[in-house]
Design a protein around this motif. Structure first.
Motif, PDB file in Angstrom:
ATOM      1  N   ILE A 103       0.734  -1.522   0.276  1.00  0.00           N
ATOM      2  CA  ILE A 103      -0.356  -0.250   0.277  1.00  0.00           C
ATOM      3  C   ILE A 103       0.696   0.902  -0.157  1.00  0.00           C
ATOM      4  O   ILE A 103      -0.161   2.435  -0.910  1.00  0.00           O
ATOM      5  CB  ILE A 103      -0.578  -0.370   1.436  1.00  0.00           C
ATOM      6  CG1 ILE A 103      -1.984  -1.255   1.296  1.00  0.00           C
ATOM      7  CG2 ILE A 103      -1.345   1.466   1.406  1.00  0.00           C
ATOM      8  CD1 ILE A 103      -2.928  -1.101   2.371  1.00  0.00           C
ATOM      9  N   PHE A 104       1.809   1.408   0.778  1.00  0.00           N
ATOM     10  CA  PHE A 104       2.593   2.137   0.319  1.00  0.00           C
ATOM     11  C   PHE A 104       3.430   2.324  -0.979  1.00  0.00           C
ATOM     12  O   PHE A 104       3.714   3.511  -1.257  1.00  0.00           O
ATOM     13  CB  PHE A 104       3.906   2.454   2.116  1.00  0.00           C
ATOM     14  CG  PHE A 104       3.588   2.715   3.033  1.00  0.00           C
ATOM     15  CD1 PHE A 104       3.056   4.165   3.422  1.00  0.00           C
ATOM     16  CD2 PHE A 104       2.830   2.064   4.308  1.00  0.00           C
ATOM     17  CE1 PHE A 104       3.238   4.662   4.824  1.00  0.00           C
ATOM     18  CE2 PHE A 104       3.274   2.136   5.823  1.00  0.00           C
ATOM     19  CZ  PHE A 104       2.990   3.346   5.779  1.00  0.00           C
ATOM     20  N   ALA A 105       3.886   1.582  -0.975  1.00  0.00           N
ATOM     21  CA  ALA A 105       4.823   1.944  -2.327  1.00  0.00           C
ATOM     22  C   ALA A 105       3.422   2.041  -3.618  1.00  0.00           C
ATOM     23  O   ALA A 105       4.108   3.143  -4.686  1.00  0.00           O
ATOM     24  CB  ALA A 105       5.669  -0.116  -2.406  1.00  0.00           C
ATOM     25  N   GLY A 106       2.297   2.057  -3.437  1.00  0.00           N
ATOM     26  CA  GLY A 106       1.771   2.352  -4.772  1.00  0.00           C
ATOM     27  C   GLY A 106       1.193   3.217  -4.322  1.00  0.00           C
ATOM     28  O   GLY A 106       0.113   3.878  -5.038  1.00  0.00           O
ATOM     29  N   THR A 107       1.430   4.376  -2.828  1.00  0.00           N
ATOM     30  CA  THR A 107       0.693   5.341  -2.683  1.00  0.00           C
ATOM     31  C   THR A 107       1.988   6.547  -2.590  1.00  0.00           C
ATOM     32  O   THR A 107       1.568   7.958  -2.998  1.00  0.00           O
ATOM     33  CB  THR A 107      -0.027   5.238  -0.868  1.00  0.00           C
ATOM     34  OG1 THR A 107      -0.770   4.123  -1.477  1.00  0.00           O
ATOM     35  CG2 THR A 107      -0.372   6.799  -1.069  1.00  0.00           C
ATOM     36  N   PHE A 108       3.419   6.474  -1.951  1.00  0.00           N
ATOM     37  CA  PHE A 108       4.051   7.242  -2.448  1.00  0.00           C
ATOM     38  C   PHE A 108       4.848   7.120  -3.119  1.00  0.00           C
ATOM     39  O   PHE A 108       5.648   5.879  -3.074  1.00  0.00           O
ATOM     40  CB  PHE A 108       4.887   7.668  -0.790  1.00  0.00           C
ATOM     41  CG  PHE A 108       3.696   7.609  -0.195  1.00  0.00           C
ATOM     42  CD1 PHE A 108       2.869   9.403  -0.025  1.00  0.00           C
ATOM     43  CD2 PHE A 108       3.199   7.361   1.273  1.00  0.00           C
ATOM     44  CE1 PHE A 108       1.918   9.571   1.059  1.00  0.00           C
ATOM     45  CE2 PHE A 108       2.048   7.580   2.221  1.00  0.00           C
ATOM     46  CZ  PHE A 108       1.736   8.898   1.799  1.00  0.00           C
ATOM     47  N   ARG A 109       6.146   7.967  -3.750  1.00  0.00           N
ATOM     48  CA  ARG A 109       6.878   7.199  -5.145  1.00  0.00           C
ATOM     49  C   ARG A 109       7.615   7.128  -4.485  1.00  0.00           C
ATOM     50  O   ARG A 109       8.913   6.205  -4.428  1.00  0.00           O
ATOM     51  CB  ARG A 109       7.006   9.174  -6.031  1.00  0.00           C
ATOM     52  CG  ARG A 109       5.442   8.740  -6.618  1.00  0.00           C
ATOM     53  CD  ARG A 109       5.753   7.923  -8.396  1.00  0.00           C
ATOM     54  NE  ARG A 109       5.998   8.244  -8.832  1.00  0.00           N
ATOM     55  CZ  ARG A 109       6.281   7.084 -10.463  1.00  0.00           C
ATOM     56  NH1 ARG A 109       6.176   6.365 -10.253  1.00  0.00           N
ATOM     57  NH2 ARG A 109       7.786   7.700 -11.371  1.00  0.00           N
TER      58      ARG A 109
END
Lengths: 266, 268
Positions: A94-100
């Motif tokens: 989720i983090f990887a998909g949200t923040f570049r």
């Protein structure tokens, strides 16, 4: 003529009869080939048991507590390994998909590692974690987690940017946009990802149990091989297949229950 | 020249300036290309105004709206909303998109209440507001429906209600009826004018449909493409707005034709 063309129509709807017929027909054909091969003597009995033999063996196994012991242990290994992988992998995804930046820290690495076959790590894991329970869980965990990270990140990235923008124009803070739009929107895809991954978890479980275990379905398959009990091998494989089918159906039903708002859900 | 004189309201008090754009430019830069989407565009929107920006694709009208919404930044020039510069998107500028952007997991009522939910408005107050707006857009019966059960026109009505229920100072609309069939579109336009009069909101409307712009607006900015510029500002005369024949009226058709030819002969 009309009927025929409707079956071959791209994505065309077919009647329920045709669908069920297709499902049942395939089963019958496989069963028929199997019967012919075993009873017809095309393949030696030791290598290929007859369907009846397997059915009989299944009947024997199903009443033996040892069999259920194997099943129970395998299920618990899969569950623990898979849940741990989800617990760690989903938030990272989720983090990887949200923040570049999170993407930069996580994705290329996962992309690299996931091409290293988890099965090749099994010997290494044995060295590190021994041959205890933890070793099997590690195999499943490592086999699943990088795929989960990548797939979840992809799920999150495919959430419509316009939904996020709308939420901003309605006054959403960044935190609210994540909690009330991104996470809500990604749920159905997330569940599909888990549904796919649990299948992989079973594969890695069997790999782990084939190599180093004294219990579990994989072990029972391996033990049967030593004594050329092919019918027992069949029972083991079919049991895993049935368990997989069960979990898959359970996921499908939950998916329908949880997301009644989904467009064109099947 | 058609670029008519500044709007003068007949009311005694002068119209309050709501949005002002002063030579706003937007340049998109990629590796080896620069694209000037907006070239020194200036405009005014007054309180309770209904202003349309009309022009062919590539005239930067959507970019302009996104700058107003705070979803994009102007490369040059100043934009003030209620006297303040724009710092990102906010609830003071509600937006309706062309594509359907309802939250599919929320019911019609929950969608309309979304902005209030974010602000933790008490439930009874939320209910009262959503009741009012559902009635305004005629969807009271669909309070518990999910967006997937609604037609395109109904979805856009919910989107309008949702934007208004967050109580914005300005309503920004980016071709909201662009995907609808002609009949639905006309009904929606009539409803929007109705809402605008009842709610006394300020509306900035983007469209490439000249008839739509003339029918809805108090003033129309006609834009040219490549780079996006304002070609003319047209105040829609009262006799067109009040004409009993509506869009079939002689002056309506004449004005529409004028704008068409204006856009037509600049870009080939």
């Amino acid at each position: 003529m009309k009927k025929r063309s409707s079956i071959l129509q791209i994505r065309g709807e077919i009647g329920r009869g045709w669908y069920l017929g297709g499902v049942a027909g395939t089963f019958v054909i496989v069963l028929a080939l199997w019967s012919a091969a075993s009873w017809g003597g095309w393949v030696e009995r030791t290598f290929l048991p007859t369907p009846l033999q397997v059915l009989e063996q299944f009947g024997n196994q199903i009443v033996s507590p040892e069999f259920w012991n194997h099943v129970g242990i395998s299920i618990s290994r899969v569950s623990i390994g898979f849940l741990l992988a989800c617990l760690v992998g989903i938030p990272i995804g989720i983090f990887a998909g949200t923040f570049r930046f999170a993407e930069a820290v996580v994705l290329p690495q996962s992309e690299f590692i996931r091409y290293m076959p988890a099965t090749a790590f099994v010997p290494l894991i044995m060295v590190w974690a021994g041959i205890g329970e933890m070793a099997k869980i590690w195999v499943i965990f490592l086999g699943c987690i990088f795929q989960i990270i990548l797939m979840v990140a992809d799920n999150v990235r495919s959430v419509s940017g316009e939904l996020l923008q709308v939420s901003y124009t309605l006054g959403a803070t960044r935190r609210q946009a994540i909690q009330q739009v991104l996470l809500r929107a990604v749920m159905p895809d997330l569940m599909n990802t888990m549904r796919m991954m649990i299948g992989w978890a079973w594969t890695y479980l069997v790999v782990a149990e084939l190599v180093a275990a004294s219990s579990g379905l994989g072990f029972s398959i391996l033990k049967a091989q030593r004594f050329l009990n092919t019918d027992v091998i069949f029972v083991g494989i079919i049991t895993i297949g049935l368990l997989g089918l069960l979990t898959d159906r359970a996921f499908a039903i939950c998916h329908k229950r949880f997301f009644p708002w989904l467009e064109g859900g099947r | 020249m058609l670029s008519a004189a500044r709007i003068t309201l007949t009311d005694a008090e002068p119209a309050k300036l709501k949005i002002s754009g002063e030579s706003v430019s937007k340049m998109y830069r990629s590796k080896n290309k620069q694209l000037l989407a907006l070239d020194r565009v200036s405009f005014q929107v007054f309180e309770n105004d209904f202003v349309s920006f009309v022009g062919p694709s590539g005239c930067g009208k959507s970019t302009l709206l996104r700058i107003l919404a705070g979803l994009e930044e102007a490369s040059d020039g100043t934009v003030l909303v209620s006297g303040r510069t724009i710092e990102g998107p906010g609830a003071d500028r509600g937006m309706v998109f062309q594509s359907y952007t309802l939250f599919p997991w929320l019911t019609v009522r929950e969608n309309i209440e979304f902005g209030m939910t974010l602000k933790n408005v008490p439930l009874f107050e939320k209910r009262a507001v959503s009741d009012r707006f559902m009635e305004l857009v005629g969807l009271t019966k669909f309070a518990k429906s999910f967006p997937k059960e609604l037609s395109g026109g109904m979805k856009q009505r919910v989107a309008i209600a949702r934007a208004l229920a967050a109580n914005p100072e300005v309503l920004l609309m980016d071709e909201p009826f662009g995907a609808l069939d002609p009949q639905t579109k006309e009904a929606m336009q009539t409803m929007l004018v109705d809402i605008w009069q009842k709610e006394k909101t300020t509306i900035v409307f983007i469209t490439h449909d000249i008839e739509e712009a003339v029918f809805l607006s108090e003033r129309v900015y006609v834009m040219d493409p490549n780079p996006g510029r304002i070609r003319a500002e047209i105040a829609i005369p009262e006799d067109i707005k009040r004409h009993p024949d509506g869009r079939d009226a002689e002056p309506f058709l004449k004005l529409k034709k004028q704008i068409v030819s204006m856009i037509g002969h600049h870009h080939d």
